[in-house]
Design an enzyme around this catalytic site. Structure first.
Site, PDB file in Angstrom:
ATOM      1  N   ASP A   1      14.034   1.788   6.909  1.00 16.55           N
ATOM      2  CA  ASP A   1      15.074   2.110   7.886  1.00 16.55           C
ATOM      3  C   ASP A   1      14.808   1.379   9.205  1.00 16.55           C
ATOM      4  OD1 ASP A   1      12.932   3.650   8.642  1.00 16.55           O
ATOM      5  OD2 ASP A   1      14.036   5.532   8.774  1.00 16.55           O
TER       6      ASP A   1
ATOM      7  N   ASP B   1      14.212   3.492   1.972  1.00 13.80           N
ATOM      8  CA  ASP B   1      13.983   4.619   2.881  1.00 13.80           C
ATOM      9  C   ASP B   1      15.170   5.565   2.868  1.00 13.80           C
ATOM     10  OD1 ASP B   1      11.560   4.855   4.215  1.00 13.80           O
ATOM     11  OD2 ASP B   1      12.067   3.312   5.691  1.00 13.80           O
TER      12      ASP B   1
ATOM     13  N   GLU C   1       9.663  10.394   5.116  1.00  8.09           N
ATOM     14  CA  GLU C   1       8.601  10.651   6.088  1.00  8.09           C
ATOM     15  C   GLU C   1       8.156  12.094   5.925  1.00  8.09           C
ATOM     16  OE1 GLU C   1       9.628   9.252  10.020  1.00  8.09           O
ATOM     17  OE2 GLU C   1      10.125   7.271   9.234  1.00  8.09           O
TER      18      GLU C   1
ATOM     19  N   GLU D   1       0.954   5.154   8.516  1.00 14.27           N
ATOM     20  CA  GLU D   1       1.324   4.290   9.650  1.00 14.27           C
ATOM     21  C   GLU D   1       0.619   4.703  10.937  1.00 14.27           C
ATOM     22  OE1 GLU D   1       5.517   3.604  10.326  1.00 14.27           O
ATOM     23  OE2 GLU D   1       5.095   2.490  12.171  1.00 14.27           O
TER      24      GLU D   1
END
Ligand code: KIV
Length: 276
Positions: free
Chosen positions: A51, A90, A122, A189
């Site tokens: 994204d 995503d 996420e 990340e």
């Protein structure tokens, strides 16, 4: 006609990626367009339709404004351009947090309309049950822990995570919960040194790092960052090309040629057929 179409090249599967745990590092880059996917496909195990497309292609300030329709269009382009890599798309902000069934409807729409084989979410503390729901219904899910770009407004900006013991514990917990829920791989990340290795040692599925050290089972970068398309890149990016300068030089030369009437030249124009 055979009931099964035989593709000449078999795509990497989510299971192939899971089986790479602790073996040759997994190579992943983001891709958003067919021509770039075509170039990257040969070199990558995984192409991620991130994204981040909202920021790098559409000029948005963050990923919050990215829609399912944008992900579908870019997912279709990347599938058309690639043959071999696993394509992961995503799930954008707001498409999976509101309930299992909403997440399932949106994930299946992404997969049916693009042909991609997996989605990524996420994984904040509430997301593991959503991962489990999707996986149990046949959807391969990649999870993403640490710095969560979709939480940028709640976090007050993009900042590395895991700098204190409590945050490290929570991120490790998110990764463990993702594995337990059935995620086939976990992106880590923007975490402080050492945490990525700790997570990689603690879970049985591969970790793919971005700004998370070489202690992961693979690496991912935003392709536009590593190609040098921006004048600023985060600390963790290595630039493998300087396309911004190349493109600016090409545009400058083109403008000079147009203004001087040097372009188009004889080799670049059509001629009428000679009569008779
Ligand atoms: O959207 C994206 O590009 C990502 C990577 C940063 C992993 O999620």
């Amino acid at each position: 006609m055979s009931a099964h179409r035989e593709d000449t090249v078999r795509r990497v599967s989510a299971l192939d990626i899971t089986q790479r745990k602790g073996k040759t590092p997994i190579v992943c880059l983001t891709a958003y367009t067919a021509p770039i996917a075509e170039i990257l496909d040969e070199h990558c195990d995984v192409l991620l339709v991130g994204d981040s497309v909202g920021m790098v292609i559409h000029g948005l300030p963050n990923t919050v404004g990215v829609t399912l329709e944008m992900m579908i269009l870019h997912g279709q382009a990347v599938m058309r351009g690639s043959k071999k890599a696993l394509v992961v798309i995503d799930m954008p902000f707001g498409s999976y947090e509101g309930g299992h069934e909403i997440a399932y409807a949106n994930a299946t729409r992404l997969m049916k309309e693009t042909g991609a084989q997996a989605v990524k979410v996420e994984a904040g503390p509430t997301v593991a049950p959503v991962i489990e729901y999707l996986v149990q219904r046949g959807i391969p899910v990649m999870s993403h822990v640490g710095l969560l770009p979709q939480a940028v407004l709640a976090d007050g900006g993009f900042r590395a995570k895991g700098k204190d013991a409590e945050e490290r514990r929570r991120i490790l917990e998110d990764a463990r919960a993702s594995e337990a829920a059935g995620a086939f791989a976990v992106v880590i990340e923007g975490v402080a040194e050492g945490l990525a290795r700790e997570i990689t040692d603690a879970i049985g599925v591969p970790t793919i790092g971005i700004g998370a050290s070489a202690g992961c089972d693979g690496q991912v970068l935003v392709v536009d960052d590593m190609l040098g398309l921006f004048d600023w890149t985060p600390k963790f990016v290595r630039r493998y090309a300087d396309l911004r300068t190349e493109i600016a030089r090409a545009a400058e030369r083109y403008a000079e040629d147009v203004k001087a009437r040097r372009f188009p030249g004889p080799a670049e124009i059509y001629f009428a057929k000679k009569a008779g």
